[in-house]
Design an enzyme around this catalytic site. Structure first.
Site, PDB file in Angstrom:
ATOM      1  N   MET A 141       0.852  -1.191   0.000  1.00  0.00           N
ATOM      2  CA  MET A 141       0.000   0.000   0.000  1.00  0.00           C
ATOM      3  C   MET A 141       0.893   1.248   0.000  1.00  0.00           C
ATOM      4  SD  MET A 141      -3.435  -0.917   2.034  1.00  0.00           S
ATOM      5  CE  MET A 141      -2.838  -0.629   3.683  1.00  0.00           C
TER       6      MET A 141
ATOM      7  N   HIS B  14       9.147   0.998   3.277  1.00  0.00           N
ATOM      8  CA  HIS B  14      10.267   1.037   4.213  1.00  0.00           C
ATOM      9  C   HIS B  14      11.101  -0.223   3.994  1.00  0.00           C
ATOM     10  CE1 HIS B  14       8.017  -1.876   6.538  1.00  0.00           C
ATOM     11  NE2 HIS B  14       6.978  -1.054   6.556  1.00  0.00           N
TER      12      HIS B  14
ATOM     13  N   HIS C 117       9.507  -3.591   3.334  1.00  0.00           N
ATOM     14  CA  HIS C 117       9.026  -3.880   1.976  1.00  0.00           C
ATOM     15  C   HIS C 117      10.194  -4.268   1.065  1.00  0.00           C
ATOM     16  CE1 HIS C 117       5.776  -1.034   3.343  1.00  0.00           C
ATOM     17  NE2 HIS C 117       5.051  -2.016   2.869  1.00  0.00           N
TER      18      HIS C 117
ATOM     19  N   GLN D 249     -10.172  -2.283   2.962  1.00  0.00           N
ATOM     20  CA  GLN D 249      -9.646  -2.873   4.199  1.00  0.00           C
ATOM     21  C   GLN D 249      -9.563  -1.860   5.337  1.00  0.00           C
ATOM     22  OE1 GLN D 249      -5.798  -3.926   2.112  1.00  0.00           O
ATOM     23  NE2 GLN D 249      -4.945  -3.602   4.129  1.00  0.00           N
TER      24      GLN D 249
ATOM     25  N   GLN E 118      -2.778 -11.951   8.587  1.00  0.00           N
ATOM     26  CA  GLN E 118      -2.950 -11.703   7.145  1.00  0.00           C
ATOM     27  C   GLN E 118      -2.251 -12.788   6.329  1.00  0.00           C
ATOM     28  OE1 GLN E 118      -2.680  -7.734   5.138  1.00  0.00           O
ATOM     29  NE2 GLN E 118      -0.638  -8.406   4.549  1.00  0.00           N
TER      30      GLN E 118
HETATM   31  O1  PAF Z   1      -0.086  -5.746   3.940  1.00  0.00           O
HETATM   32  C1  PAF Z   1      -0.478  -4.841   3.181  1.00  0.00           C
HETATM   33  O2  PAF Z   1       0.234  -3.867   2.885  1.00  0.00           O
HETATM   34  C2  PAF Z   1      -1.877  -4.903   2.595  1.00  0.00           C
HETATM   35  O3  PAF Z   1      -2.765  -5.489   3.508  1.00  0.00           O
HETATM   36  C3  PAF Z   1      -1.932  -5.649   1.252  1.00  0.00           C
HETATM   37  C4  PAF Z   1      -1.521  -7.091   1.384  1.00  0.00           C
HETATM   38  C5  PAF Z   1      -1.030  -4.935   0.255  1.00  0.00           C
HETATM   39  C6  PAF Z   1      -3.357  -5.624   0.697  1.00  0.00           C
HETATM   40  O4  PAF Z   1      -3.821  -4.325   0.484  1.00  0.00           O
END
Ligand code: PAF
Length: 283
Positions: free
Chosen positions: A30, A34, A37, A61, A153
């Protein structure tokens, strides 16, 4: 680095990779990137010829519109970071590309989405699986990489892929931490200096629970070790300590029997932080 914003452009780009016999690893984000990622990008690169990243702040979300409105966003900086990292293609869709007018299909793991963090954020995981399923369908990667930090998640996405027989593998990547142990998160920039220092109690409490597990402990004792440490920190407001079976996320009790996930959340100056750790008895 290529950037795309439509489904057709993205699929055409992936088709050129496929034509050359190349494999594709996907990292969905999203934005507000940082080091955590970038670690996902490197994990994808290690096993795949091509790395595709997506940047999409997914409205479905977010429970509260206020949260969505204040979510940090800086596409220019994110793209520079991805370029420096050698990412091959970035898909930056607008909301109507992902959610075309009149759409009505959702994807939900009906049990796992509505427990633990899902109880306090109703609809959150349904939004995550819905967007991730759509992104998987658009990119059609060989594998997708998710941080273990968002532990629930990760398990939910694995379950969705298994249940819907989606033809890709899901790879969990260990949490990246600051030098004092704080898990990296886009939210950390919102912490004031004192809250930032106090937030290290999250990792310290997980390490204390890990040490207890190594000596042999019960779920209840681990719970107390963590809850006591976090509540002793005056700047922390403890939200949850969940100790569950590592894959199913089912509740556990008594002596540790197998891989057990600890998921914690606490607020520091109004900023909600989460962290996690998996313990295995006697490890
Ligand atoms: O973890 C995230 O940044 C978000 O939940 C994702 C997996 C990109 C879905 O929008």
């Amino acid at each position: 680095m290529k950037t795309t914003s439509t489904v057709a452009e993205t699929r055409a780009q992936v088709a050129t990779y496929r034509k050359a016999g190349e494999t594709v690893g996907l990292v969905t984000t999203m934005g507000a990137l940082h080091e955590g990622h970038l670690t996902l990008m490197r994990a994808a690169r290690a096993d795949h010829d091509r790395v595709i990243a997506t940047i999409f702040v997914n409205p479905t979300q977010f429970g509260q519109m206020a949260d969505l409105a204040t979510y940090p966003s800086d596409d220019k900086r994110d793209l520079e970071m991805l370029g420096d990292e050698g990412v091959d293609c970035v898909f930056l869709p607008k909301a109507p590309t992902i959610y075309p007018a009149g759409d009505e299909t959702i994807v939900e793991t009906t049990r796992m989405a509505n427990m633990l963090h899902g109880k306090v954020r109703p609809g959150h995981f349904r939004g995550v699986t819905t967007v991730v399923a759509r992104l998987f369908n658009i990119v059609q990667p060989d594998a997708a990489f998710f941080g273990e930090k968002d532990y629930q998640q990760l398990q939910i996405i694995k379950k969705m892929v298994r249940d819907l027989q989606m033809p890709l593998t899901i790879e969990g990547v260990p949490t990246v931490r600051e030098s004092d142990g704080l898990a990296m998160s886009s939210r950390n920039v919102r912490l004031g200096a004192e809250d930032r220092a106090a937030a290290t109690v999250l990792y310290q409490s997980l390490m204390a629970a890990d040490a207890a597990a190594a000596k042999g402990t019960t779920v209840e004792e681990m719970w107390s070790v963590i809850a006591d440490m976090i509540t002793a920190e005056p700047r922390a407001t403890l939200k949850a300590v969940d100790i569950v079976e590592a894959e199913s996320l089912d509740p556990v009790s008594g002596p540790l029997k197998g891989p057990t996930a600890i998921m914690i959340s606490a607020e520091f100056g109004g900023v909600l932080l989460i962290d996690q750790h998996v313990v295995t008895p006697g490890d």
